[in-house]
Design a protein around this motif. Structure first.
Motif, short mmCIF file in Angstrom:
data_model
loop_
_atom_site.label_atom_id
_atom_site.label_comp_id
_atom_site.label_asym_id
_atom_site.label_seq_id
_atom_site.Cartn_x
_atom_site.Cartn_y
_atom_site.Cartn_z
N ALA A 116 29.30 144.13 -44.34
CA ALA A 116 28.64 142.82 -44.36
C ALA A 116 29.31 141.95 -45.42
O ALA A 116 29.80 142.45 -46.43
N ASP A 117 29.33 140.66 -45.15
CA ASP A 117 29.86 139.68 -46.10
C ASP A 117 28.72 138.80 -46.57
O ASP A 117 27.84 138.43 -45.79
N GLY A 118 28.77 138.46 -47.85
CA GLY A 118 27.74 137.62 -48.44
C GLY A 118 28.35 136.41 -49.11
O GLY A 118 29.50 136.45 -49.56
N ARG A 119 27.56 135.37 -49.17
CA ARG A 119 27.94 134.15 -49.87
C ARG A 119 26.76 133.70 -50.72
O ARG A 119 25.62 133.71 -50.26
N GLY A 120 27.05 133.29 -51.95
CA GLY A 120 26.03 132.77 -52.85
C GLY A 120 26.29 131.31 -53.13
O GLY A 120 27.45 130.92 -53.38
N TYR A 121 25.24 130.49 -53.08
CA TYR A 121 25.37 129.06 -53.27
C TYR A 121 24.40 128.58 -54.35
O TYR A 121 23.26 129.04 -54.42
N ALA A 122 24.86 127.64 -55.16
CA ALA A 122 24.00 126.93 -56.11
C ALA A 122 23.56 125.64 -55.44
O ALA A 122 24.38 124.94 -54.83
N ILE A 123 22.27 125.33 -55.56
CA ILE A 123 21.72 124.14 -54.91
C ILE A 123 21.12 123.24 -55.99
O ILE A 123 20.31 123.69 -56.80
N SER A 124 21.55 121.99 -55.99
CA SER A 124 21.01 120.96 -56.89
C SER A 124 20.85 119.69 -56.07
O SER A 124 20.48 119.76 -54.91
N ASP A 125 21.17 118.55 -56.66
CA ASP A 125 21.03 117.27 -55.98
C ASP A 125 22.02 117.09 -54.83
O ASP A 125 21.67 116.59 -53.78
N GLY A 126 23.26 117.45 -55.03
CA GLY A 126 24.30 117.24 -54.02
C GLY A 126 24.37 118.39 -53.03
O GLY A 126 23.43 119.17 -52.88
N PRO A 127 25.51 118.52 -52.37
CA PRO A 127 25.69 119.62 -51.43
C PRO A 127 25.69 120.97 -52.13
O PRO A 127 26.04 121.06 -53.31
N ALA A 128 25.32 122.00 -51.40
CA ALA A 128 25.31 123.35 -51.95
C ALA A 128 26.74 123.72 -52.36
O ALA A 128 27.70 123.37 -51.67
N LYS A 129 26.86 124.43 -53.48
CA LYS A 129 28.18 124.80 -54.01
C LYS A 129 28.35 126.31 -53.92
O LYS A 129 27.51 127.07 -54.43
N LEU A 130 29.44 126.75 -53.30
CA LEU A 130 29.74 128.17 -53.21
C LEU A 130 30.07 128.70 -54.60
O LEU A 130 30.98 128.19 -55.27
N ILE A 131 29.31 129.70 -55.05
CA ILE A 131 29.54 130.25 -56.38
C ILE A 131 30.04 131.69 -56.34
O ILE A 131 30.62 132.17 -57.32
N ALA A 132 29.81 132.40 -55.22
CA ALA A 132 30.22 133.80 -55.17
C ALA A 132 30.33 134.28 -53.73
O ALA A 132 29.66 133.76 -52.84
N SER A 133 31.17 135.28 -53.54
CA SER A 133 31.25 135.95 -52.24
C SER A 133 31.23 137.46 -52.48
O SER A 133 31.56 137.93 -53.56
N MET A 134 30.81 138.17 -51.46
CA MET A 134 30.73 139.63 -51.55
C MET A 134 31.14 140.24 -50.22
O MET A 134 30.84 139.69 -49.17
N THR A 135 31.82 141.36 -50.29
CA THR A 135 32.00 142.22 -49.13
C THR A 135 31.38 143.55 -49.50
O THR A 135 31.69 144.10 -50.56
N GLY A 136 30.47 144.01 -48.66
CA GLY A 136 29.77 145.26 -48.94
C GLY A 136 29.88 146.24 -47.80
O GLY A 136 29.98 145.83 -46.63
N THR A 137 29.88 147.51 -48.13
CA THR A 137 29.89 148.57 -47.14
C THR A 137 28.57 149.31 -47.25
O THR A 137 28.17 149.73 -48.34
N MET A 138 27.89 149.43 -46.11
CA MET A 138 26.59 150.08 -46.08
C MET A 138 26.65 151.34 -45.20
O MET A 138 27.32 151.35 -44.17
N MET A 139 25.95 152.36 -45.63
CA MET A 139 25.86 153.60 -44.88
C MET A 139 24.50 153.66 -44.19
O MET A 139 23.46 153.42 -44.82
N VAL A 140 24.51 153.99 -42.91
CA VAL A 140 23.27 154.18 -42.17
C VAL A 140 22.75 155.58 -42.50
O VAL A 140 23.48 156.56 -42.43
N VAL A 141 21.49 155.66 -42.90
CA VAL A 141 20.86 156.92 -43.30
C VAL A 141 19.80 157.28 -42.27
O VAL A 141 18.92 156.47 -41.97
N ARG A 142 19.88 158.51 -41.76
CA ARG A 142 18.90 158.98 -40.78
C ARG A 142 18.34 160.33 -41.22
O ARG A 142 19.03 161.10 -41.86
N GLY A 143 17.09 160.58 -40.87
CA GLY A 143 16.49 161.89 -41.10
C GLY A 143 16.17 162.20 -42.55
O GLY A 143 16.03 163.37 -42.90
N ARG A 144 16.04 161.22 -43.38
CA ARG A 144 15.69 161.42 -44.79
C ARG A 144 14.37 160.75 -45.08
O ARG A 144 14.30 159.52 -45.16
#
Length: 149
Positions: A116-144
């Motif tokens: 999954a990819d993520g984006r973080g934005y700061a919001i104030s008076d003007g347009p939202a500003k991109l402040i961070a991005s993330m790429t994450g790897t997630m494991m599907v867990v079953r039977g726990r």
């Protein structure tokens, strides 16, 4: 990722998010749930800043990880869960704003591993500003039973 949403994925995500003490602690709200996409918003709070008054990188990372994790959770079967196994964050601009928006989107679905990819934005008076991005790897867990929801 299935071509159709798993049953009640939105309700499962909302219930799971309500159990997240860390997100409650920082004042985060779940504001959008769609198949493959989740958004979390956070008001500015001086208690969450670093020494220069910017939103702390740890807070940004936690919110992005949570948004990406729930985006992945939205595409799996109801009897499975998700754990993050790796992520990388790029901090692009100081976390300065009245509110912050963190969006996670599934990039590569899978039956065992989801990216999954993520984006973080700061919001104030003007347009939202991109402040961070993330790429994450997630494991599907079953039977726990100790890792459910």
């Amino acid at each position: 990722m299935t071509d159709f949403p798993p049953p009640d994925f939105s309700g499962r995500i909302a219930r799971s998010f309500s159990k997240q003490a860390a997100m409650r602690l920082i004042g985060a709200e779940l504001t959008r749930i769609e198949h493959g996409t989740v958004e979390i918003e956070l008001p500015f709070d001086a208690k969450l800043t670093q020494q220069h008054g910017f939103l702390h990188a740890g807070i940004i990372s936690a919110a992005l990880d949570t948004a990406c994790g729930y985006a992945a959770y939205s595409v799996i079967d109801a009897d499975a869960s998700i754990l993050t196994i790796e992520f990388k964050v790029n901090l692009m601009s100081p976390g300065r704003g009245e509110r912050f928006l963190f969006r996670g989107e599934v990039t590569k679905p899978g039956s065992n591993i989801i990216v999954a990819d993520g984006r973080g934005y700061a919001i104030s008076d003007g347009p939202a500003k991109l402040i961070a991005s993330m790429t994450g790897t997630m494991m599907v867990v079953r039977g726990r039973e100790d890792i459910a929801g």
